[in-house]
Write a protein that holds these residues in place. Structure first.
Motif, PDB file in Angstrom:
ATOM      1  N   ASN A  77     -16.639 -12.586  37.966  1.00  0.00           N
ATOM      2  CA  ASN A  77     -15.978 -12.646  39.268  1.00  0.00           C
ATOM      3  C   ASN A  77     -16.955 -12.716  40.441  1.00  0.00           C
ATOM      4  O   ASN A  77     -16.530 -12.754  41.590  1.00  0.00           O
ATOM      5  N   VAL A  78     -18.246 -12.736  40.162  1.00  0.00           N
ATOM      6  CA  VAL A  78     -19.251 -12.844  41.207  1.00  0.00           C
ATOM      7  C   VAL A  78     -19.428 -14.324  41.549  1.00  0.00           C
ATOM      8  O   VAL A  78     -19.539 -15.166  40.653  1.00  0.00           O
ATOM      9  N   GLU A  79     -19.446 -14.625  42.837  1.00  0.00           N
ATOM     10  CA  GLU A  79     -19.635 -16.013  43.242  1.00  0.00           C
ATOM     11  C   GLU A  79     -21.119 -16.362  43.200  1.00  0.00           C
ATOM     12  O   GLU A  79     -21.931 -15.756  43.886  1.00  0.00           O
ATOM     13  N   GLY A  80     -21.447 -17.321  42.364  1.00  0.00           N
ATOM     14  CA  GLY A  80     -22.833 -17.755  42.216  1.00  0.00           C
ATOM     15  C   GLY A  80     -23.066 -19.116  42.821  1.00  0.00           C
ATOM     16  O   GLY A  80     -22.194 -19.677  43.485  1.00  0.00           O
ATOM     17  N   ARG A  81     -24.233 -19.673  42.556  1.00  0.00           N
ATOM     18  CA  ARG A  81     -24.608 -20.983  43.107  1.00  0.00           C
ATOM     19  C   ARG A  81     -24.561 -22.102  42.064  1.00  0.00           C
ATOM     20  O   ARG A  81     -24.675 -23.270  42.410  1.00  0.00           O
ATOM     21  N   ALA A  82     -24.435 -21.751  40.806  1.00  0.00           N
ATOM     22  CA  ALA A  82     -24.542 -22.754  39.736  1.00  0.00           C
ATOM     23  C   ALA A  82     -23.204 -23.410  39.423  1.00  0.00           C
ATOM     24  O   ALA A  82     -22.133 -22.895  39.745  1.00  0.00           O
ATOM     25  N   LYS A  83     -23.332 -24.530  38.758  1.00  0.00           N
ATOM     26  CA  LYS A  83     -22.172 -25.238  38.220  1.00  0.00           C
ATOM     27  C   LYS A  83     -22.413 -25.371  36.718  1.00  0.00           C
ATOM     28  O   LYS A  83     -23.518 -25.729  36.288  1.00  0.00           O
ATOM     29  N   VAL A  84     -21.389 -25.058  35.933  1.00  0.00           N
ATOM     30  CA  VAL A  84     -21.427 -25.295  34.487  1.00  0.00           C
ATOM     31  C   VAL A  84     -20.438 -26.425  34.241  1.00  0.00           C
ATOM     32  O   VAL A  84     -19.239 -26.283  34.512  1.00  0.00           O
ATOM     33  N   ASP A  95      -8.781 -11.448  28.477  1.00  0.00           N
ATOM     34  CA  ASP A  95      -8.216 -12.695  28.990  1.00  0.00           C
ATOM     35  C   ASP A  95      -8.306 -12.777  30.512  1.00  0.00           C
ATOM     36  O   ASP A  95      -8.413 -13.866  31.073  1.00  0.00           O
ATOM     37  N   GLN A  96      -8.273 -11.643  31.178  1.00  0.00           N
ATOM     38  CA  GLN A  96      -8.351 -11.618  32.642  1.00  0.00           C
ATOM     39  C   GLN A  96      -9.788 -11.783  33.145  1.00  0.00           C
ATOM     40  O   GLN A  96      -9.993 -12.043  34.326  1.00  0.00           O
TER      41      GLN A  96
END
Length: 160
Positions: free
Chosen positions: A33-40, A98-99
């Motif tokens: 739930n942490v907003e990061g900078r990467a894209k997967v 699941d959450q």
């Protein structure tokens, strides 16, 4: 693919139900739930023996944080491979598990993307569409991915 074919054809030994020894720890999975900078991002498919591709087309793709609970579930389901082991009987997942995952839908070419991913270890689970005139069939493939220092990761999930 072989596991799926064996399962459908009915020639699979049914195993005893899996008993998980690890409990789900929401705190260990909270980095999802942490907003990061990467894209997967990536593409998911399986190549059949005849050379044709089965793709993740309009199917779910999950980004699962790697925790002890996820490790145990993935090991039981996939047995160290990238396709499910035939005949595995898993208990229902903890509802909190699941959450604590993200979900997207694969495009018509089998492509998927998760934006703003935080650093950490993850499993990417893609559902592969199997053509059928009777019903919608799909089976999962898995890859492990590491996001470090906000760098994006591109996967080619082949299921083998």
């Amino acid at each position: 693919m072989l596991a799926f074919v064996a399962l459908v054809s009915g020639c699979v030994t049914v195993r005893a139900p899996v008993v998980l020894t690890t409990s789900f720890d929401a705190q260990a999975a909270a980095f999802i739930n942490v907003e990061g900078r990467a894209k997967v991002s990536g593409q998911a498919f399986v190549r059949r023996n005849d050379g044709s591709l089965l793709r993740a087309v309009g199917t779910d793709v999950f980004l699962v944080p790697r925790t002890a609970y996820a490790d145990e579930r993935i090991a039981a389901i996939y047995g160290g491979g990238k396709q499910p082991v035939a005949g595995v009987r898993m208990p229902e997942a903890d509802p909190l598990y699941d959450q604590h995952m993200r979900k997207t839908i694969a495009s018509s070419g089998g492509s998927f993307s998760f934006d703003r991913v935080a650093d950490g270890e993850y499993y990417v689970i893609a559902m592969i569409h199997v053509r059928s005139d009777v019903m919608f069939l799909q089976f999962p493939i898995v890859e492990r991915v590491s996001v470090q220092n906000g760098r994006s990761v591109r996967l080619v999930m082949r299921g083998y």
